[in-house]
Design a protein around this motif. Sequence first.
Motif, PDB file in Angstrom:
ATOM      1  N   SER A 251    -114.205 -21.981-132.656  1.00 21.17           N
ATOM      2  CA  SER A 251    -115.502 -22.606-132.401  1.00 21.17           C
ATOM      3  C   SER A 251    -116.289 -21.817-131.366  1.00 21.17           C
ATOM      4  O   SER A 251    -115.729 -21.059-130.567  1.00 21.17           O
ATOM      5  N   LYS A 252    -117.600 -22.014-131.377  1.00 23.46           N
ATOM      6  CA  LYS A 252    -118.448 -21.320-130.409  1.00 23.46           C
ATOM      7  C   LYS A 252    -118.084 -21.704-128.977  1.00 23.46           C
ATOM      8  O   LYS A 252    -118.062 -20.857-128.083  1.00 23.46           O
ATOM      9  N   LYS A 253    -117.796 -22.982-128.767  1.00 21.75           N
ATOM     10  CA  LYS A 253    -117.439 -23.421-127.417  1.00 21.75           C
ATOM     11  C   LYS A 253    -116.109 -22.828-126.977  1.00 21.75           C
ATOM     12  O   LYS A 253    -115.950 -22.407-125.827  1.00 21.75           O
ATOM     13  N   ALA A 254    -115.148 -22.778-127.895  1.00 19.45           N
ATOM     14  CA  ALA A 254    -113.839 -22.222-127.552  1.00 19.45           C
ATOM     15  C   ALA A 254    -113.925 -20.715-127.324  1.00 19.45           C
ATOM     16  O   ALA A 254    -113.269 -20.174-126.427  1.00 19.45           O
ATOM     17  N   SER A 255    -114.736 -20.022-128.134  1.00 23.80           N
ATOM     18  CA  SER A 255    -114.871 -18.573-127.967  1.00 23.80           C
ATOM     19  C   SER A 255    -115.539 -18.250-126.637  1.00 23.80           C
ATOM     20  O   SER A 255    -115.179 -17.282-125.960  1.00 23.80           O
ATOM     21  N   PHE A 256    -116.508 -19.083-126.246  1.00 23.84           N
ATOM     22  CA  PHE A 256    -117.125 -18.895-124.931  1.00 23.84           C
ATOM     23  C   PHE A 256    -116.094 -19.111-123.827  1.00 23.84           C
ATOM     24  O   PHE A 256    -116.012 -18.337-122.871  1.00 23.84           O
ATOM     25  N   ALA A 257    -115.280 -20.156-123.968  1.00 30.27           N
ATOM     26  CA  ALA A 257    -114.309 -20.497-122.925  1.00 30.27           C
ATOM     27  C   ALA A 257    -113.259 -19.405-122.756  1.00 30.27           C
ATOM     28  O   ALA A 257    -112.998 -18.949-121.635  1.00 30.27           O
ATOM     29  N   TYR A 258    -112.645 -18.958-123.857  1.00 29.65           N
ATOM     30  CA  TYR A 258    -111.577 -17.964-123.708  1.00 29.65           C
ATOM     31  C   TYR A 258    -112.131 -16.631-123.217  1.00 29.65           C
ATOM     32  O   TYR A 258    -111.499 -15.936-122.415  1.00 29.65           O
ATOM     33  N   SER A 259    -113.329 -16.246-123.695  1.00 30.40           N
ATOM     34  CA  SER A 259    -113.901 -14.959-123.280  1.00 30.40           C
ATOM     35  C   SER A 259    -114.346 -14.995-121.822  1.00 30.40           C
ATOM     36  O   SER A 259    -114.227 -13.993-121.105  1.00 30.40           O
ATOM     37  N   THR A 260    -114.840 -16.139-121.363  1.00 29.78           N
ATOM     38  CA  THR A 260    -115.238 -16.274-119.961  1.00 29.78           C
ATOM     39  C   THR A 260    -114.015 -16.215-119.053  1.00 29.78           C
ATOM     40  O   THR A 260    -114.042 -15.587-117.989  1.00 29.78           O
ATOM     41  N   ALA A 261    -112.927 -16.849-119.476  1.00 28.04           N
ATOM     42  CA  ALA A 261    -111.688 -16.799-118.698  1.00 28.04           C
ATOM     43  C   ALA A 261    -111.148 -15.373-118.629  1.00 28.04           C
ATOM     44  O   ALA A 261    -110.717 -14.907-117.561  1.00 28.04           O
ATOM     45  N   LEU A 262    -111.183 -14.659-119.755  1.00 24.52           N
ATOM     46  CA  LEU A 262    -110.698 -13.280-119.766  1.00 24.52           C
ATOM     47  C   LEU A 262    -111.585 -12.388-118.898  1.00 24.52           C
ATOM     48  O   LEU A 262    -111.087 -11.525-118.161  1.00 24.52           O
ATOM     49  N   SER A 263    -112.895 -12.593-118.957  1.00 21.05           N
ATOM     50  CA  SER A 263    -113.813 -11.818-118.113  1.00 21.05           C
ATOM     51  C   SER A 263    -113.543 -12.073-116.638  1.00 21.05           C
ATOM     52  O   SER A 263    -113.649 -11.167-115.807  1.00 21.05           O
ATOM     53  N   TYR A 264    -113.192 -13.303-116.307  1.00 18.43           N
ATOM     54  CA  TYR A 264    -112.835 -13.657-114.928  1.00 18.43           C
ATOM     55  C   TYR A 264    -111.610 -12.862-114.476  1.00 18.43           C
ATOM     56  O   TYR A 264    -111.570 -12.319-113.368  1.00 18.43           O
ATOM     57  N   LEU A 265    -110.611 -12.757-115.345  1.00 19.52           N
ATOM     58  CA  LEU A 265    -109.400 -12.007-115.005  1.00 19.52           C
ATOM     59  C   LEU A 265    -109.671 -10.508-114.911  1.00 19.52           C
ATOM     60  O   LEU A 265    -109.016  -9.798-114.142  1.00 19.52           O
TER      61      LEU A 265
END
Length: 365
Positions: A251-265
């Motif tokens: 989903s768009k919301k899930a893709s935003f969430a996982y990519s934002t978390a990875l960008s944070y790391l």
Amino acid sequence: MILQALHALYNRKKDDLPPQGFESKEIPFLIVIDKNGQFIALQDTRTKDGKKLFSKKFTVPKEKEGRSGKNAWKMANILWDHYGYVLGWPKSENDSDIQMAKKQHQSFKTAIALISNTYPNNIEIQAVKNFLAKETFDDVFASQEWQECRKIKGCNLSFILEGSTRLVCENEDIQSWCSDASTNEEDADESNDLQDKEGICLVTGERAVIARLNPRTPILGARSNAKIVAFQTNMGFDSYGKEQSYNAPVSKKASFAYSTALSYLLAKESKQKLLAGDATTVFWAEKEHQLENVFADFFGEPAKDDQTQDIKSLIAALRAPQIGARPELDPQTKFYVLGLAPNAARIAVRFWYEGTVQQILDHIE
């Protein structure tokens, strides 16, 4: 499991991470204006650490995906961008660059006009619109800070109202606008039949609007548009009539969430990553745990503030049950290690480890 673990990390850290439709971005200079849109000052956000200057990070609307090619000038970011879009300042004195900056600036003004028409009573947005209505920005270019700003190639700028503690792009109306846009819009150059398809998200298990394209999360050595999840068009990997990421729906919301978390790391200042050759390794726990702060020190030189004692204390705390003491930290907390490497326009997964804190420390003494 990788995406689920990253998605869970976003949910754990969401109070400290950008909301839907936003990202964390370095903005070296802010244009300070009053409520009528009059220029007040150009504010330098950079701070000095040793001999280097580091720009402050702000939460801004997410950068436009796929901004490249001859029509890239049409894709202005919302209330922030480089000086070509914001002020019409060309990257060189070549006539082609001057004309390009004019087109970029017009695109930026058009985007702001659309938002200002949607929120006519928002003082901050109207102030930016009034500022951009000027024919020239000689007052900005005459400021002493501008001489520093123009030295930075493609310097990013944004707006702040005089006396405010937040950027204009951080107000509630812009958050609502960007959240809706990130959920409902696809790239402008795609046909309507590829938009707003619903399905079961493989990350959350919920029915939701599926992302046709997953967000970019570039790593060291990779292209700026590199992604951890990507499907190349018409290359034989489509099945059952599905195209691109509809083959593995997220989903768009899930893709935003996982990519934002990875960008944070992956962030420059992150303490939860390791670099070795062309590989980038990130790590995190399922819940807040001290091991996240010292794991990198097991594999390199001690940090400047020397965390050797922290490591010894951590190991002792987790060994407590072995001597009959009550553990201060949960040794059964899940711990994840993800190894990534550049691979053309994609990101390759070198390895993925999922275990417990106890299992990690069993191999470290």
